[in-house]
Design a protein around this motif. Sequence first.
Motif, short mmCIF file in Angstrom:
data_model
loop_
_atom_site.label_atom_id
_atom_site.label_comp_id
_atom_site.label_asym_id
_atom_site.label_seq_id
_atom_site.Cartn_x
_atom_site.Cartn_y
_atom_site.Cartn_z
N GLN A 5 26.85 15.06 2.47
CA GLN A 5 25.62 15.70 2.29
C GLN A 5 24.84 15.93 3.68
OE1 GLN A 5 23.06 14.21 -0.85
NE2 GLN A 5 24.50 14.46 -2.39
N PHE A 6 24.33 16.99 3.97
CA PHE A 6 23.74 17.33 5.14
C PHE A 6 22.27 17.64 4.98
CE2 PHE A 6 25.68 21.32 4.70
CZ PHE A 6 24.87 22.25 5.40
N THR A 7 21.28 17.33 5.86
CA THR A 7 19.89 17.80 5.72
C THR A 7 19.47 18.70 7.07
OG1 THR A 7 19.65 15.70 4.74
CG2 THR A 7 17.64 16.70 5.36
N PRO A 8 19.36 20.17 6.76
CA PRO A 8 18.75 20.68 8.01
C PRO A 8 17.54 20.05 8.44
CG PRO A 8 19.51 22.18 6.06
CD PRO A 8 19.44 20.77 5.69
N THR A 9 17.20 20.36 9.58
CA THR A 9 15.83 20.00 10.29
C THR A 9 14.74 20.74 9.54
OG1 THR A 9 16.11 21.53 11.81
CG2 THR A 9 16.57 19.39 12.37
N VAL A 10 14.88 21.82 9.09
CA VAL A 10 13.79 22.85 8.21
C VAL A 10 14.33 23.49 7.05
CG1 VAL A 10 12.39 23.36 10.23
CG2 VAL A 10 14.12 24.83 9.75
N ALA A 11 13.48 23.39 5.94
CA ALA A 11 13.88 23.85 4.88
C ALA A 11 14.53 25.45 4.60
CB ALA A 11 12.66 23.71 3.72
N ASP B 189 34.17 17.99 0.17
CA ASP B 189 33.05 18.41 -0.51
C ASP B 189 31.76 18.67 0.41
OD1 ASP B 189 34.32 19.10 -3.08
OD2 ASP B 189 33.83 17.19 -3.76
N ILE B 190 31.38 19.46 0.75
CA ILE B 190 30.31 19.84 1.76
C ILE B 190 28.89 20.25 1.04
CG2 ILE B 190 29.27 20.54 3.99
CD1 ILE B 190 31.91 18.74 4.49
N LYS B 191 27.83 19.46 1.05
CA LYS B 191 26.79 20.12 0.20
C LYS B 191 25.36 19.83 0.95
CE LYS B 191 28.44 19.60 -4.34
NZ LYS B 191 28.47 19.01 -5.56
N LEU B 192 24.38 20.63 0.95
CA LEU B 192 23.07 20.15 1.50
C LEU B 192 22.73 18.96 0.51
CD1 LEU B 192 21.68 24.00 1.73
CD2 LEU B 192 21.75 22.25 3.53
N SER B 193 21.89 18.04 1.09
CA SER B 193 20.85 17.15 0.42
C SER B 193 19.99 17.73 -0.45
CB SER B 193 20.43 16.44 1.32
OG SER B 193 21.17 15.56 2.51
N PRO B 194 19.93 17.33 -1.78
CA PRO B 194 19.20 18.11 -2.88
C PRO B 194 17.62 18.15 -2.36
CG PRO B 194 20.59 16.10 -3.67
CD PRO B 194 20.56 15.99 -2.36
N GLY B 195 17.28 19.36 -2.42
CA GLY B 195 15.84 19.60 -2.24
C GLY B 195 15.75 19.96 -0.69
N SER B 196 16.48 19.76 0.05
CA SER B 196 16.35 19.96 1.54
C SER B 196 16.41 21.23 2.18
CB SER B 196 17.36 19.18 2.32
OG SER B 196 18.82 19.85 2.20
N LEU C 200 19.54 14.73 15.38
CA LEU C 200 18.79 15.51 14.59
C LEU C 200 18.80 15.09 13.34
CD1 LEU C 200 19.18 19.31 16.07
CD2 LEU C 200 17.61 17.81 16.71
N ASN C 201 19.33 13.96 13.04
CA ASN C 201 19.54 13.28 11.65
C ASN C 201 19.87 14.27 10.71
OD1 ASN C 201 18.97 10.69 10.63
ND2 ASN C 201 17.20 11.18 9.65
N VAL C 202 20.65 15.41 10.91
CA VAL C 202 21.12 16.30 10.17
C VAL C 202 22.26 15.46 9.25
CG1 VAL C 202 22.68 18.42 9.56
CG2 VAL C 202 20.76 18.34 11.54
N VAL C 203 23.13 14.74 9.79
CA VAL C 203 24.05 13.86 9.12
C VAL C 203 23.79 12.28 9.29
CG1 VAL C 203 25.98 15.48 9.27
CG2 VAL C 203 25.54 13.87 10.93
N SER C 204 24.11 11.34 8.40
CA SER C 204 24.18 10.16 8.64
C SER C 204 25.35 9.55 7.64
CB SER C 204 22.80 9.59 8.04
OG SER C 204 22.58 9.74 6.70
N GLU C 205 25.52 8.30 7.91
CA GLU C 205 26.61 7.38 7.09
C GLU C 205 26.27 7.51 5.70
OE1 GLU C 205 28.92 3.31 7.36
OE2 GLU C 205 27.36 3.58 9.00
N GLU C 206 24.80 7.43 5.42
CA GLU C 206 24.36 7.04 4.36
C GLU C 206 24.87 8.29 3.23
OE1 GLU C 206 23.01 4.12 6.78
OE2 GLU C 206 22.35 6.45 6.96
N GLN C 207 24.73 9.38 3.77
CA GLN C 207 24.97 10.52 3.25
C GLN C 207 26.43 11.16 2.96
OE1 GLN C 207 22.61 13.11 5.86
NE2 GLN C 207 21.55 13.62 4.23
N ILE C 208 27.39 9.85 3.26
CA ILE C 208 28.91 10.01 2.97
C ILE C 208 29.41 9.24 1.84
CG2 ILE C 208 31.09 10.33 4.29
CD1 ILE C 208 29.40 10.45 7.04
N GLU C 209 30.10 9.88 1.09
CA GLU C 209 30.77 9.00 0.06
C GLU C 209 32.40 9.50 0.25
OE1 GLU C 209 29.52 9.75 -3.84
OE2 GLU C 209 27.50 9.58 -3.30
#
Length: 176
Positions: free
Chosen positions: A81-87, A114-121, A61-70
């Motif tokens: 960081q994770f991005t829900p499918t709807v705001a 640390d777990i956070k929502l992607s900014p603006g998601s 669902l593209n909620v997580v990706s390698e690019e969102q991990i530090e």
Amino acid sequence: MSELINPNPIVHERKSTVRIKSGQRTEASAAEGREPIDALEIFDHIRDINDPEHPYTLEQLNVVSEEQIEVDDGRGRVSVQFTPTVAHCSMATLIGLSLRVKLMRSLPPRFKIDIKLSPGSHSSEAAVNKQLADKERVAAALENPNLLSMVNRCLTPPHESANQQQREMGEAATAS
């Protein structure tokens, strides 16, 4: 569940990943005789977490990706960081909690997670991030048997998840 929050999510293919040996070991990891943990390893831990609403993984669902991990292995820090499918996703806190629990169970205790929502998601980004960062709230949530059961369902591999659901349905029918 009565009505789906996102009835038609976009489903993505599972990405192939290749680990490239960089040969870069921190002094601490070399002294301890261990390989450093990197973003790809973290992604491998969380990519197959089940979405609480759909029969797909968070990666699909593209909620997580390698690019969102530090990862800062030397300092023992992991940030996802994770991005829900709807705001307006009401499952965002459960998804974040599932990510945290999976990493708590998978990583050495020296790591701060640390777990956070992607900014603006998300429409309630600040409130969800505050809940996920609050150790007492997370601990209290994990003491709730119903919530822990939902987290464990998200963390159960797909083939085991189907078996678990069948067992639960059988137990519920027997109890009736």
